[in-house]
Design an enzyme around this catalytic site. Structure first.
Site, PDB file in Angstrom:
ATOM      1  N   ASP A  67     -10.198  11.291  -2.569  1.00  0.00           N
ATOM      2  CA  ASP A  67      -8.771  11.004  -2.488  1.00  0.00           C
ATOM      3  C   ASP A  67      -7.958  12.247  -2.874  1.00  0.00           C
ATOM      4  OD1 ASP A  67      -9.353   8.414  -1.807  1.00  0.00           O
ATOM      5  OD2 ASP A  67      -9.183   7.659  -3.865  1.00  0.00           O
TER       6      ASP A  67
HETATM    7  N1  URA Z   1     -13.727   6.454  -4.912  1.00  0.00           N
HETATM    8  C1  URA Z   1     -12.389   6.484  -5.005  1.00  0.00           C
HETATM    9  O1  URA Z   1     -11.750   5.492  -5.294  1.00  0.00           O
HETATM   10  N2  URA Z   1     -11.768   7.659  -4.728  1.00  0.00           N
HETATM   11  C2  URA Z   1     -12.415   8.782  -4.430  1.00  0.00           C
HETATM   12  O2  URA Z   1     -11.799   9.838  -4.239  1.00  0.00           O
HETATM   13  C3  URA Z   1     -13.823   8.743  -4.357  1.00  0.00           C
HETATM   14  C4  URA Z   1     -14.449   7.557  -4.600  1.00  0.00           C
END
Ligand code: URA
Length: 281
Positions: A105
Site C-alpha cells: 500500500d
Molecule cells: N497488507 C496490507 O494491508 N497492506 C499492505 O501493504 C500489504 C499487506
C-alpha cells in the site's frame, strides 16, 4: 573464467542450482556437442558452448533481482497517473526494465522485490504456492492471546476466511503494540483488514520478509541486488512448491509450524521501530 556447470546454468536464471544438477544428471545438458552428466564439470562461459535440451544457454536472458526498501507514501507501481512518487524513482542507475513482485500500500513500507524474470515473479505471487510474507506491524492497543489465536486460525473478511497465519508478539507500550504477522496469501489490504477484524487498526506496516529474502538493515529508499545465493534460494523455493503442487502434495506447502509463543517484550523508551532501522536476521 571457468565455473561449475550447474552454477553457470543457474546464473542464467533458467533454474536453481539444485534443478541444474538434476538437468545435468539426467543427460539434458551438453558442452561443445557432448552430453555431460558429471556434476563437477568446469566450463568457461566465454569459450564453451553449453546447451540445455538442445538450446544454447547463451540465448537465455540474464535475469536481475533487486530488493528495495520502499518508503512510506510511495506508490509500489512503476507509474502513477496522479504523479505521485513511485518505486521507479528509487531505482537510479538500473538500466534493465524490472517489475515489482506484488504490491505494498501507499502508506506501507519495506521489502519489495523487483525483477525482469516474469515467470518467477508470477510464481512468487501465485496463491497456490503459498509463499510466506512477514510484516512487522504497529497496531492500536494490545492484542489479547485470544485475538492472536483468532488471527492464526483465520478470520472472516468480506472476501472469505483467511488461511492460517503465524503471529509473534514483539513489544507493547501503553497505547499500542508491535507484532510480526506471517501470511501465505496476498489479498488486497489483507493485513490491515485482518487486524481491523479483531478490533486493532494498523498504525504502521513494514514488510520484512518474503520467502527466503529478508529486508535486513537496508535503509528506506535504498535498493541492492540480491546475492547469487538469495536469487538461487528464490528459484529453489518456487521449484520446490511447483513440484509439490505437481505431485498433488500441497500439504507440504500448507504445513504449519507449531507455535511456541513468547511474551511481549518490555516497553523500551529509546528504541523505535521504523523501516529505516529495522534489523531482521
Ligand atoms: N497488507 C496490507 O494491508 N497492506 C499492505 O501493504 C500489504 C499487506
Amino acid at each position: 573464467m571457468e565455473m561449475r556447470l550447474q552454477k553457470l546454468i543457474a546464473s542464467t536464471g533458467l533454474s536453481s542450482r539444485r534443478k541444474a544438477e538434476m538437468l545435468i544428471a539426467s543427460g539434458r545438458v551438453s558442452v561443445n556437442g557432448k552430453v555431460v552428466t558429471e556434476l563437477g564439470t568446469k566450463v568457461d562461459p566465454e569459450r564453451d558452448h553449453v546447451k540445455v535440451d538442445g538450446k544454447h544457454l547463451t540465448s537465455a536472458q540474464p535475469f536481475v533481482y533487486l530488493l528495495l526498501n520502499k518508503p512510506k507514501n510511495v506508490m509500489s507501481t512503476l507509474d502513477d497517473p496522479g504523479g505521485r512518487t513511485t518505486v521507479k524513482d528509487f531505482l537510479r542507475g538500473v538500466s534493465v526494465r524490472v517489475f515489482p513482485v506484488g504490491r505494498l500500500d501507499f502508506d506501507s513500507e519495506g521489502l519489495m522485490l523487483l525483477t525482469n524474470n516474469g515467470d518467477l515473479a508470477q510464481a512468487l505471487l501465485h496463491p497456490r504456492y503459498h509463499v510466506p510474507k512477514t510484516y512487522l506491524i504497529k497496531v492500536k492497543r494490545i492484542l489479547t492471546d485470544e485475538e492472536i489465536v483468532r488471527l492464526e486460525r483465520g478470520v472472516r473478511l468480506d472476501d472469505g476466511m483467511t488461511s492460517p497465519a503465524l503471529v509473534k508478539k514483539v513489544k507493547k507500550a501503553e497505547q499500542n503494540s508491535w507484532l510480526e504477522l506471517t501470511i501465505r496469501e496476498g489479498r488486497k489490504h489483507q493485513v490491515k483488514r485482518m487486524l481491523e477484524s479483531v478490533g486493532h487498526p494498523v498504525i504502521k506496516l513494514i514488510r520484512i520478509r518474503m520467502g527466503p529474502i529478508s529486508l535486513g538493515d537496508l535503509p528506506a529508499g535504498e535498493f541492492r541486488f540480491l546475492t547469487d545465493r538469495e536469487a538461487n534460494a528464490l528459484r529453489e523455493l518456487v521449484e520446490t512448491r511447483q513440484e509439490a503442487v505437481e505431485r498433488g502434495d500441497e500439504q507440504v506447502v500448507r504445513s504449519k509450524r507449531p507455535v511456541r509463543r513468547a511474551g511481549w517484550a518490555k516497553p523500551e523508551k529509546t528504541k523505535k521501530f521504523s523501516s529505516k532501522k529495522v534489523r531482521v536476521v
